[in-house]
Scaffold this motif. Structure first.
Motif, mmCIF file in Angstrom:
data_model
loop_
_atom_site.group_PDB
_atom_site.id
_atom_site.type_symbol
_atom_site.label_atom_id
_atom_site.label_comp_id
_atom_site.label_asym_id
_atom_site.label_seq_id
_atom_site.Cartn_x
_atom_site.Cartn_y
_atom_site.Cartn_z
ATOM 1 N N LEU A 27 11.065 -40.905 -10.540
ATOM 2 C CA LEU A 27 12.019 -41.395 -11.529
ATOM 3 C C LEU A 27 11.331 -41.749 -12.843
ATOM 4 O O LEU A 27 11.929 -41.622 -13.915
ATOM 5 C CB LEU A 27 12.772 -42.613 -10.981
ATOM 6 C CG LEU A 27 13.809 -42.307 -9.905
ATOM 7 C CD1 LEU A 27 14.414 -43.593 -9.377
ATOM 8 C CD2 LEU A 27 14.892 -41.380 -10.438
ATOM 9 N N PHE A 28 10.074 -42.173 -12.755
ATOM 10 C CA PHE A 28 9.339 -42.417 -13.999
ATOM 11 C C PHE A 28 9.123 -41.101 -14.747
ATOM 12 O O PHE A 28 9.264 -41.040 -15.976
ATOM 13 C CB PHE A 28 8.004 -43.078 -13.692
ATOM 14 C CG PHE A 28 7.145 -43.281 -14.906
ATOM 15 C CD1 PHE A 28 7.485 -44.222 -15.868
ATOM 16 C CD2 PHE A 28 5.997 -42.531 -15.098
ATOM 17 C CE1 PHE A 28 6.710 -44.405 -16.998
ATOM 18 C CE2 PHE A 28 5.202 -42.720 -16.217
ATOM 19 C CZ PHE A 28 5.569 -43.653 -17.174
ATOM 20 N N CYS A 29 8.798 -40.030 -14.009
ATOM 21 C CA CYS A 29 8.676 -38.708 -14.635
ATOM 22 C C CYS A 29 10.020 -38.271 -15.220
ATOM 23 O O CYS A 29 10.082 -37.685 -16.317
ATOM 24 C CB CYS A 29 8.184 -37.686 -13.621
ATOM 25 S SG CYS A 29 6.504 -37.978 -13.014
ATOM 26 N N ALA A 30 11.105 -38.576 -14.502
ATOM 27 C CA ALA A 30 12.432 -38.250 -15.024
ATOM 28 C C ALA A 30 12.735 -39.030 -16.296
ATOM 29 O O ALA A 30 13.405 -38.518 -17.207
ATOM 30 C CB ALA A 30 13.497 -38.542 -13.971
ATOM 31 N N SER A 31 12.234 -40.268 -16.376
ATOM 32 C CA SER A 31 12.449 -41.056 -17.594
ATOM 33 C C SER A 31 11.692 -40.458 -18.773
ATOM 34 O O SER A 31 12.186 -40.486 -19.907
ATOM 35 C CB SER A 31 12.023 -42.507 -17.364
ATOM 36 O OG SER A 31 10.617 -42.603 -17.207
#
Length: 228
Positions: free
Chosen positions: A20-24
């Motif tokens: 999810l951090f990569c998605a952010s």
């Protein structure tokens, strides 16, 4: 020895924190293209789709955690108010930098760093990512306002740097309601950031001086000025 059993929502959060951090980051990149690519409608449309898909990932994650927690929705919202705000405003995802940092350390089988490096790392990365997203938000809201002094993205970056550092020269300031709301948030974050960094640095200095005093070889046991 009794071992603490990891709950299902905690296990889900641990496994999805890095993706999810990569998605952010993808969300932020898409938002940047959406804001900065003025004359390229194709890229703007693609970036808008990327932003929408990343946002959908955040919403799905929030709903899955709500179900796995087996809590009432209002209770879950109260206990995870920051996550709720992040779902509404995904550009605030960097505020979870502490959990992201811990997840990276755990994935590499490394112990947690000491308090002071963690504070400095969190503050630096959070300031960088929030500063960039804040610059995009202010530029997006101010560029169409004729009375605004912010005409370029660099003007927005300069405004955010003044706001985060609590300097406030006053030469560039937002005039739209949205731009001012972003600036208000950045002001609060800047004050908290300076307080955290200054307090951690002061505590670190005190600890260093204390250790130096403890490691210093003992003298003759007499206090300074006792012997003439």
């Amino acid at each position: 020895m009794h071992e603490e059993v990891e709950t299902r929502d905690a296990a889900w959060e641990r496994r999805t924190e890095l993706p999810l951090f990569c998605a952010s980051l993808v969300f932020l990149a898409g938002y940047a293209v959406r804001v900065l690519a003025h004359a390229e409608p194709v890229w703007r449309n693609v970036a808008g789709l990327v932003v929408l898909l990343a946002w959908l990932c955040f919403i799905v994650d929030y709903l899955v955690r709500l179900v796995l927690s087996r809590q009432r929705p209002l209770r879950f919202v109260r206990r995870h108010w920051l996550d709720t705000v992040i779902v509404i405003l995904p550009t605030l995802r960097p505020l979870r930098m502490v959990k992201v940092h811990d997840a990276i350390q755990a994935k590499r089988d490394r112990p947690r760093r000491a308090l002071y490096p963690r504070v400095i790392t969190y503050a630096g990365l959070s300031a960088l990512l929030l500063g960039f997203s804040g610059s995009l938000g202010i530029y997006h809201s101010e560029r169409a306002a004729p009375q605004s002094p912010i005409h370029t993205f660099w003007d927005s970056v300069w405004c955010v740097c003044q706001t985060l550092s609590t300097v406030g020269y006053g030469d560039v300031a937002p005039v739209t309601p949205t731009g001012r709301l972003i600036a208000i948030f950045l002001m609060g974050f800047g004050v908290a950031l300076l307080g955290a960094v200054t307090g951690s640095f002061s505590s670190w200095l005190i600890e260093v001086f204390r250790r130096e005093g403890e490691e210093r070889p003992p003298g003759n046991g007499s206090s300074p000025g006792a012997s003439r």
